[in-house]
Design a protein around this motif. Structure first.
Motif, PDB file in Angstrom:
ATOM      1  N   GLY A 141       0.738  -1.446  -0.037  1.00 23.17           N
ATOM      2  CA  GLY A 141       0.114  -0.334  -0.188  1.00 23.17           C
ATOM      3  C   GLY A 141       0.791   1.357  -0.240  1.00 23.17           C
ATOM      4  O   GLY A 141       1.995   1.401  -0.173  1.00 23.17           O
ATOM      5  N   ARG A 142       0.817   1.972   0.301  1.00 21.99           N
ATOM      6  CA  ARG A 142       0.823   3.544  -0.288  1.00 21.99           C
ATOM      7  C   ARG A 142       1.368   4.141   1.217  1.00 21.99           C
ATOM      8  O   ARG A 142       0.650   3.654   2.708  1.00 21.99           O
ATOM      9  CB  ARG A 142       0.164   4.432   0.020  1.00 21.99           C
ATOM     10  CG  ARG A 142       0.314   6.147  -0.204  1.00 21.99           C
ATOM     11  CD  ARG A 142      -0.937   7.066  -0.577  1.00 21.99           C
ATOM     12  NE  ARG A 142       0.404   8.337  -0.509  1.00 21.99           N
ATOM     13  CZ  ARG A 142      -0.318   9.606  -1.732  1.00 21.99           C
ATOM     14  NH1 ARG A 142      -1.507   8.996  -2.342  1.00 21.99           N
ATOM     15  NH2 ARG A 142       0.259  10.446  -1.503  1.00 21.99           N
ATOM     16  N   ILE A 143       2.666   4.471   1.155  1.00 22.75           N
ATOM     17  CA  ILE A 143       3.080   5.556   2.530  1.00 22.75           C
ATOM     18  C   ILE A 143       4.213   6.229   2.353  1.00 22.75           C
ATOM     19  O   ILE A 143       4.229   6.800   1.404  1.00 22.75           O
ATOM     20  CB  ILE A 143       4.342   4.410   2.572  1.00 22.75           C
ATOM     21  CG1 ILE A 143       4.154   2.180   2.911  1.00 22.75           C
ATOM     22  CG2 ILE A 143       5.543   4.277   4.261  1.00 22.75           C
ATOM     23  CD1 ILE A 143       5.585   2.416   2.868  1.00 22.75           C
ATOM     24  N   THR A 144       2.958   6.931   3.621  1.00 25.27           N
ATOM     25  CA  THR A 144       3.909   9.059   3.877  1.00 25.27           C
ATOM     26  C   THR A 144       4.250   8.789   4.644  1.00 25.27           C
ATOM     27  O   THR A 144       4.090   8.384   5.538  1.00 25.27           O
ATOM     28  CB  THR A 144       2.653   9.346   3.407  1.00 25.27           C
ATOM     29  OG1 THR A 144       1.601   9.385   2.640  1.00 25.27           O
ATOM     30  CG2 THR A 144       3.181  11.288   3.128  1.00 25.27           C
ATOM     31  N   LEU A 145       5.862   9.328   4.626  1.00 25.81           N
ATOM     32  CA  LEU A 145       6.098   9.318   5.688  1.00 25.81           C
ATOM     33  C   LEU A 145       6.208  11.065   5.957  1.00 25.81           C
ATOM     34  O   LEU A 145       6.659  11.797   4.975  1.00 25.81           O
ATOM     35  CB  LEU A 145       7.787   8.559   5.738  1.00 25.81           C
ATOM     36  CG  LEU A 145       9.127   9.374   6.544  1.00 25.81           C
ATOM     37  CD1 LEU A 145       8.364   8.963   7.841  1.00 25.81           C
ATOM     38  CD2 LEU A 145      10.541   8.885   5.784  1.00 25.81           C
TER      39      LEU A 145
END
Length: 171
Positions: free
Chosen positions: A29-33
């Motif tokens: 899935g999408r990972i945003t840091l």
């Protein structure tokens, strides 16, 4: 799709390791840091020693090169502080106004240095190291001691400050 996304608030070592571990274990899935510092995650010991002394380049204290984030499909949002979390709507609001939906939220915000609560703390030359390369510190904590050592070059003067100890109440 929000249910297949992870937002990691805090772009320090713990946040970066979380994002990398998710990818390393097959999360697709999408990972945003998200980090409030203007640069990506950096290695603190070299920051407080070599970088401040001028012997280490900024690129050498980055925990990962920019190509890592693209190769791992991790969206790095630097210089934008998370201002609130709406648990009901499952979103994180950033100071820029950007709203990030999430399926899972990781809070890896770390800590902040203590500022000097004394007269003169705002004078020129009194520095606080919270985020490189714009701020510095001179306390007696884990960042302050090596930073003071780095700044103690011949011809320079560094003062270290430690808050007074407060006796803890006994139970």
């Amino acid at each position: 799709m929000a249910s297949h996304s992870v937002v990691v608030v805090g772009a320090g070592l713990a946040g970066l390791d979380t994002a990398a571990a998710l990818r390393g274990r097959g999360y697709e899935g999408r990972i945003t840091l998200v980090g409030d510092e203007p640069s990506g995650p950096c290695d603190r010991p070299p920051l407080s020693k070599g970088y401040l002394a001028g012997t280490t380049a900024a690129a050498d204290i980055a925990l990962r090169p920019p190509s890592f984030y693209a190769a791992q499909d991790i969206q790095l949002l630097s210089g934008d502080r998370a201002s609130s979390v709406d648990r009901e709507r499952r979103t994180v609001l950033l100071e820029s106004g950007l709203r990030l939906p999430y399926g899972a939220l990781v809070l890896a915000t770390g800590c902040r240095p203590r500022t000097l609560p004394v007269p003169g703390a705002s004078l020129a030359g009194v520095l606080c190291c919270a985020a490189w390369p714009t701020r510095r510190t001179c306390g007696c904590g884990s960042a302050g001691r090596p930073a003071a050592s780095s700044w103690s070059a011949p011809g320079s003067s560094v003062s270290r400050w430690r808050p007074p100890r407060v006796a803890s109440a006994t139970r």
